[in-house]
Design an enzyme around this catalytic site. Structure first.
Site, PDB file in Angstrom:
ATOM      1  N   LYS A  33      36.133  64.322 129.590  1.00  0.00           N
ATOM      2  CA  LYS A  33      35.426  63.498 128.607  1.00  0.00           C
ATOM      3  C   LYS A  33      35.911  62.065 128.737  1.00  0.00           C
ATOM      4  CE  LYS A  33      34.368  62.977 123.732  1.00  0.00           C
ATOM      5  NZ  LYS A  33      34.437  63.559 122.403  1.00  0.00           N
ATOM      6  N   ARG A  63      28.146  57.343 116.982  1.00  0.00           N
ATOM      7  CA  ARG A  63      28.996  56.814 115.904  1.00  0.00           C
ATOM      8  C   ARG A  63      28.154  56.567 114.658  1.00  0.00           C
ATOM      9  NH1 ARG A  63      33.338  54.836 119.440  1.00  0.00           N
ATOM     10  NH2 ARG A  63      33.681  56.776 120.567  1.00  0.00           N
ATOM     11  N   ARG A  80      39.138  54.991 121.957  1.00  0.00           N
ATOM     12  CA  ARG A  80      39.763  56.293 122.231  1.00  0.00           C
ATOM     13  C   ARG A  80      40.422  56.326 123.606  1.00  0.00           C
ATOM     14  NH1 ARG A  80      37.562  58.614 117.899  1.00  0.00           N
ATOM     15  NH2 ARG A  80      35.312  58.894 117.630  1.00  0.00           N
ATOM     16  N   GLU A  90      41.572  67.527 134.905  1.00  0.00           N
ATOM     17  CA  GLU A  90      41.475  67.984 133.510  1.00  0.00           C
ATOM     18  C   GLU A  90      40.732  69.326 133.418  1.00  0.00           C
ATOM     19  OE1 GLU A  90      42.628  67.074 130.664  1.00  0.00           O
ATOM     20  OE2 GLU A  90      43.128  64.948 130.687  1.00  0.00           O
ATOM     21  N   LYS A 136      31.401  64.963 130.400  1.00  0.00           N
ATOM     22  CA  LYS A 136      30.707  64.169 129.387  1.00  0.00           C
ATOM     23  C   LYS A 136      31.126  62.710 129.449  1.00  0.00           C
ATOM     24  CE  LYS A 136      30.507  63.791 124.405  1.00  0.00           C
ATOM     25  NZ  LYS A 136      31.090  64.201 123.163  1.00  0.00           N
ATOM     26  N   SER A 150      24.446  60.579 123.294  1.00  0.00           N
ATOM     27  CA  SER A 150      23.561  59.795 122.443  1.00  0.00           C
ATOM     28  C   SER A 150      23.033  58.532 123.119  1.00  0.00           C
ATOM     29  CB  SER A 150      24.289  59.437 121.144  1.00  0.00           C
ATOM     30  OG  SER A 150      25.498  58.755 121.415  1.00  0.00           O
ATOM     31  N   TYR A 186      19.741  66.051 123.336  1.00  0.00           N
ATOM     32  CA  TYR A 186      19.007  65.906 122.078  1.00  0.00           C
ATOM     33  C   TYR A 186      17.521  66.217 122.249  1.00  0.00           C
ATOM     34  CZ  TYR A 186      23.432  63.958 120.638  1.00  0.00           C
ATOM     35  OH  TYR A 186      24.772  63.824 120.370  1.00  0.00           O
TER      36      TYR A 186
HETATM   37  C1  PBG Z   1      33.867  63.887 119.151  1.00  0.00           C
HETATM   38  C2  PBG Z   1      32.561  63.768 119.838  1.00  0.00           C
HETATM   39  C3  PBG Z   1      31.892  62.595 120.222  1.00  0.00           C
HETATM   40  C4  PBG Z   1      30.690  63.004 120.781  1.00  0.00           C
HETATM   41  C5  PBG Z   1      30.653  64.393 120.740  1.00  0.00           C
HETATM   42  N1  PBG Z   1      31.831  64.848 120.179  1.00  0.00           N
HETATM   43  C6  PBG Z   1      32.245  61.166 119.983  1.00  0.00           C
HETATM   44  C7  PBG Z   1      33.399  60.560 120.644  1.00  0.00           C
HETATM   45  O1  PBG Z   1      34.165  61.192 121.362  1.00  0.00           O
HETATM   46  O2  PBG Z   1      33.582  59.358 120.398  1.00  0.00           O
HETATM   47  C8  PBG Z   1      29.646  62.079 121.327  1.00  0.00           C
HETATM   48  C9  PBG Z   1      28.318  62.692 121.534  1.00  0.00           C
HETATM   49  C10 PBG Z   1      27.239  61.717 121.790  1.00  0.00           C
HETATM   50  O3  PBG Z   1      27.457  60.508 121.963  1.00  0.00           O
HETATM   51  O4  PBG Z   1      26.085  62.164 121.837  1.00  0.00           O
HETATM   52  N2  PBG Z   1      33.798  64.669 117.991  1.00  0.00           N
END
Ligand code: PBG
Length: 331
Positions: A199, A209, A220, A236, A251, A277, A316
């Protein structure tokens, strides 16, 4: 080149008709390989997410229709995210059996638990007031090992609520092993783990967000991967498989197809990818402006992720795309 030159090899031969193209197509999509992420908020009314046109924060009531629609279209599962009203430093709402995510899980498991794989986001960021994926130490840093204890508690509540597959998205070291041990000790031996292994610290999470009304200050980067690191993504995933992950994930998806391909080549467990997203928002925005063909772009974006090696894609568009596949308008 002489006038009478004839190509010796003609790859175009197999592209000449729709029937030939269909017969030699290497990658096809199936609704069962799509997972729909769903947001559920506290409160009485669904709320639109401006940066994700067509996606809403559901209520405990409106989510019922959404998951039934997904099941009717034949998607493989739904990934649930909770949007709580109140947040605190420890993310208490995450481990409250009546917290929004756990309530939503019970509702959705009751509604479609036999037809779909009900999945839950196992992370603290939606529940903490500082917006980080873990708890903080005295210096304000994300405390890895203290966070593992919270994740273990979350795992038990989510499993008891009816989640079949826990989506560990927090990027803490040792999270898969810690959650597996906690589940097994409590008898949840059949609750599976989807590890968000590779990730990346991505700008493409921007609209998410808004979707979860995140309060995050800063970023992060001390726990999510550097976008330039390919080898580390594979590493990982290998660590998570070793710790007992049932499925590993890459991801975001579209900008990380090389990592996805590496993980798919090395993994002996299923490999999933999350079209996040921002990937959704970009295509929606361009299509809304008439700059690209929405249906073709959506389909192509998901086909690309499957071709690179993902067995299943979180997107989505899952329900809508499954509908197109069922209707035969795309393959
Ligand atoms: C963390 C999480 C995130 C997403 C899924 N799980 C946000 C992040 O790590 O900042 C993002 C998913 C998306 O952008 O569609 N709970």
């Amino acid at each position: 080149m002489s006038e009478s030159f004839l190509p010796r090899v003609r790859p175009r031969r197999l592209r000449a008709t729709p029937a030939l193209r269909r017969a030699v197509s290497e990658t096809r999509l199936h609704p069962s390989e799509l997972v729909l992420p769903i947001f559920v908020r506290e409160g009485d009314d669904p709320v639109a997410i401006a940066s994700m046109p067509g996606v809403v924060q559901h209520t405990l009531d409106s989510v019922r229709a959404a998951v039934n629609e997904a099941a009717a279209a034949g998607v493989g599962g739904v990934m649930l995210f909770g949007v709580p009203e109140v947040r605190d430093a420890m993310g208490s709402g995450a481990t409250d059996p009546d917290g929004i995510l756990n309530l939503a899980t019970r509702v959705v498991a009751d509604e479609v638990g036999d037809a779909l794989v009900v999945q839950t986001d196992l992370c603290l960021d939606e529940f903490t007031d500082h917006g980080h994926c873990g708890v903080l130490d005295a210096l304000g840093r994300v405390d890895n090992d203290a966070t593992l204890e919270r994740y273990s508690e979350m795992a038990l509540v989510q499993a008891a609520s009816g989640s079949a597959l826990l989506g560990l998205s927090g990027m803490m070291d040792g999270q898969v092993a810690a959650v597996r041990a906690a589940l097994d000790e409590s008898g949840f031996i059949d609750t599976a783990i989807l590890a968000y292994s590779a990730k990346y610290a991505s700008a493409y999470y921007g609209p998410f967000r808004e979707a979860v009304a995140s309060t995050l200050q800063g970023d992060r980067r001390s726990y999510q991967l550097d976008p330039g690191n390919r080898r580390e993504g594979l590493r990982e995933a290998m660590i998570d498989i070793d710790e007992g992950a049932d499925i590993v994930m890459v991801k975001p998806a579209g900008s990380y197809l090389d990592v996805l391909s590496d993980v798919a080549a090395a993994s002996d467990v299923p490999v999933w990818a999350y079209q996040v997203s921002g990937e959704y928002a970009m295509i929606e925005a361009a299509a809304a402006n008439g700059w690209i063909d929405r249906q073709r772009a959506v389909h192509e974006s998901v086909i690309g992720i499957r071709r690179a090696g993902a067995d299943t894609v979180l997107t989505y568009w899952a329900t809508e795309l499954a509908g197109w596949l069922n209707d035969g308008v795309v393959a």
